[in-house]
Design a protein around this motif. Structure first.
Motif, PDB file in Angstrom:
ATOM      1  N   GLN A  21       0.985  -1.250  -0.015  1.00 55.07           N
ATOM      2  CA  GLN A  21      -0.143  -0.067  -0.167  1.00 55.07           C
ATOM      3  C   GLN A  21       0.693   1.382   0.204  1.00 55.07           C
ATOM      4  N   ASP A  22       2.013   1.428   0.685  1.00 57.87           N
ATOM      5  CA  ASP A  22       2.873   2.292   0.794  1.00 57.87           C
ATOM      6  C   ASP A  22       3.680   2.426  -0.467  1.00 57.87           C
ATOM      7  N   ALA A  23       4.038   1.497  -1.095  1.00 58.00           N
ATOM      8  CA  ALA A  23       4.587   1.477  -2.499  1.00 58.00           C
ATOM      9  C   ALA A  23       3.502   2.214  -3.587  1.00 58.00           C
ATOM     10  N   ALA A  24       2.422   1.803  -3.420  1.00 50.91           N
ATOM     11  CA  ALA A  24       1.466   2.610  -4.509  1.00 50.91           C
ATOM     12  C   ALA A  24       1.128   3.666  -4.216  1.00 50.91           C
ATOM     13  N   SER A  25       0.931   3.974  -2.837  1.00 53.43           N
ATOM     14  CA  SER A  25       0.791   5.501  -2.535  1.00 53.43           C
ATOM     15  C   SER A  25       2.008   6.399  -2.943  1.00 53.43           C
ATOM     16  N   ASP A  26       3.173   5.816  -2.783  1.00 50.87           N
ATOM     17  CA  ASP A  26       4.330   6.596  -3.047  1.00 50.87           C
ATOM     18  C   ASP A  26       4.609   6.777  -4.503  1.00 50.87           C
ATOM     19  N   ALA A  27       4.275   5.732  -5.413  1.00 48.50           N
ATOM     20  CA  ALA A  27       4.219   5.636  -6.540  1.00 48.50           C
ATOM     21  C   ALA A  27       3.227   6.787  -7.489  1.00 48.50           C
ATOM     22  N   ARG A  28       2.057   6.667  -6.825  1.00 47.90           N
ATOM     23  CA  ARG A  28       1.089   8.005  -7.399  1.00 47.90           C
ATOM     24  C   ARG A  28       1.716   9.183  -7.193  1.00 47.90           C
ATOM     25  N   ASP A  29       2.116   9.360  -5.924  1.00 51.66           N
ATOM     26  CA  ASP A  29       2.613  10.454  -5.410  1.00 51.66           C
ATOM     27  C   ASP A  29       3.796  11.064  -6.451  1.00 51.66           C
ATOM     28  N   PRO A 112       5.650   4.198 -15.589  1.00 53.52           N
ATOM     29  CA  PRO A 112       5.793   2.927 -15.316  1.00 53.52           C
ATOM     30  C   PRO A 112       7.407   3.008 -14.574  1.00 53.52           C
ATOM     31  N   GLU A 113       8.248   3.618 -15.140  1.00 55.36           N
ATOM     32  CA  GLU A 113       9.517   3.702 -14.512  1.00 55.36           C
ATOM     33  C   GLU A 113       9.526   4.164 -13.120  1.00 55.36           C
ATOM     34  N   ILE A 114       8.883   5.217 -13.031  1.00 57.49           N
ATOM     35  CA  ILE A 114       8.922   6.109 -11.722  1.00 57.49           C
ATOM     36  C   ILE A 114       8.207   5.433 -10.706  1.00 57.49           C
ATOM     37  N   ALA A 115       6.946   4.500 -10.987  1.00 57.38           N
ATOM     38  CA  ALA A 115       6.554   3.650 -10.233  1.00 57.38           C
ATOM     39  C   ALA A 115       7.273   2.548  -9.914  1.00 57.38           C
ATOM     40  N   GLU A 116       8.141   1.970 -10.652  1.00 53.37           N
ATOM     41  CA  GLU A 116       8.938   1.103 -10.447  1.00 53.37           C
ATOM     42  C   GLU A 116      10.008   1.328  -9.236  1.00 53.37           C
ATOM     43  N   ARG A 117      10.523   2.555  -9.314  1.00 52.08           N
ATOM     44  CA  ARG A 117      11.545   3.051  -8.504  1.00 52.08           C
ATOM     45  C   ARG A 117      10.720   3.086  -7.122  1.00 52.08           C
ATOM     46  N   ALA A 118       9.675   3.149  -6.936  1.00 53.01           N
ATOM     47  CA  ALA A 118       8.738   3.458  -5.613  1.00 53.01           C
ATOM     48  C   ALA A 118       8.754   2.168  -5.129  1.00 53.01           C
ATOM     49  N   VAL A 119       8.275   1.219  -6.028  1.00 50.78           N
ATOM     50  CA  VAL A 119       8.024  -0.342  -5.496  1.00 50.78           C
ATOM     51  C   VAL A 119       9.481  -0.743  -4.919  1.00 50.78           C
ATOM     52  N   GLN A 120      10.566  -0.435  -5.799  1.00 49.46           N
ATOM     53  CA  GLN A 120      11.898  -1.002  -5.330  1.00 49.46           C
ATOM     54  C   GLN A 120      12.066  -0.467  -4.032  1.00 49.46           C
ATOM     55  N   ARG A 121      11.984   0.876  -3.612  1.00 49.35           N
ATOM     56  CA  ARG A 121      12.162   1.237  -2.377  1.00 49.35           C
ATOM     57  C   ARG A 121      11.431   0.716  -0.986  1.00 49.35           C
ATOM     58  N   HIS A 122      10.402   0.025  -1.580  1.00 53.77           N
ATOM     59  CA  HIS A 122       9.552  -0.786  -0.433  1.00 53.77           C
ATOM     60  C   HIS A 122       9.800  -2.226  -0.532  1.00 53.77           C
ATOM     61  N   LEU A 123      10.643  -2.866  -1.012  1.00 52.03           N
ATOM     62  CA  LEU A 123      10.740  -4.317  -1.329  1.00 52.03           C
ATOM     63  C   LEU A 123      11.446  -4.904  -0.116  1.00 52.03           C
ATOM     64  N   PRO A 124      12.143  -4.079   0.667  1.00 55.61           N
ATOM     65  CA  PRO A 124      12.785  -4.852   1.732  1.00 55.61           C
ATOM     66  C   PRO A 124      11.585  -4.942   2.898  1.00 55.61           C
ATOM     67  N   GLU A 125      10.811  -4.007   2.917  1.00 61.37           N
ATOM     68  CA  GLU A 125       9.643  -4.188   3.686  1.00 61.37           C
ATOM     69  C   GLU A 125       8.599  -5.257   3.460  1.00 61.37           C
ATOM     70  N   MET A 126       8.982  -5.862   2.170  1.00 55.89           N
ATOM     71  CA  MET A 126       7.650  -6.612   1.804  1.00 55.89           C
ATOM     72  C   MET A 126       8.552  -8.168   2.092  1.00 55.89           C
ATOM     73  N   GLY A 127       9.481  -8.137   2.497  1.00 52.12           N
ATOM     74  CA  GLY A 127      10.425  -9.438   2.651  1.00 52.12           C
ATOM     75  C   GLY A 127      11.226  -9.633   1.502  1.00 52.12           C
ATOM     76  N   GLY A 128      11.277  -9.044   0.502  1.00 51.20           N
ATOM     77  CA  GLY A 128      12.129  -9.546  -0.843  1.00 51.20           C
ATOM     78  C   GLY A 128      13.271  -8.890  -1.091  1.00 51.20           C
TER      79      GLY A 128
END
Length: 128
Positions: A21-29, A112-128
């Motif tokens: 949820q945080d990654a999606a919110s950050d990506a949108r922002d 998509p590239e901008i959103a991907e960076r937001a997701v990458q920032r949150h991957l550690p929190e997802m256990g990945g």
């Protein structure tokens, strides 16, 4: 006889869901911030005699949990500046700057590239 299974970790304790949820919110922002900055940059390069009024009305609003909107707060001459107003060519020679259309195209390409960076920032929190 019984079997006991204990599941632990981000996927099972809610951390992964919050991180998504945080990654999606950050990506949108992040995408909205990119769009706002880009349209302002274009205006700065295109406008010959800027007063600052129109630029000061560019803002980003969150319209729902999933949608952010970059807009000019309905400034009456906004469509004319863009080139979609009733007083643009052929009524007058002014064709508009197309700053919103150019920004939309760039956001569609780079979003998509901008959103991907937001997701990458949150991957550690997802256990990945």
């Amino acid at each position: 006889m019984g079997v006991e299974i204990t599941a632990t970790g981000p996927l099972f304790d809610g951390r992964a869901e919050r991180a998504i949820q945080d990654a999606a919110s950050d990506a949108r922002d992040d995408v909205a911030e990119f769009a706002e900055e880009h349209v302002l940059t274009l205006m700065g390069g295109y406008f010959r005699h800027p007063t600052g009024y129109y630029e000061s009305h560019i803002m980003t609003s969150r319209v729902s949990a999933d949608v952010s909107l970059v807009h000019d707060q309905g400034v009456v001459y906004g469509p004319w500046l863009e080139g979609v107003g009733s007083r643009n060519a052929p009524v007058t020679r002014f064709k508009g700057y197309s700053h919103w259309r150019q920004t939309k195209e760039l956001v569609q390409a780079r979003g998509p590239e901008i959103a991907e960076r937001a997701v990458q920032r949150h991957l550690p929190e997802m256990g990945g």
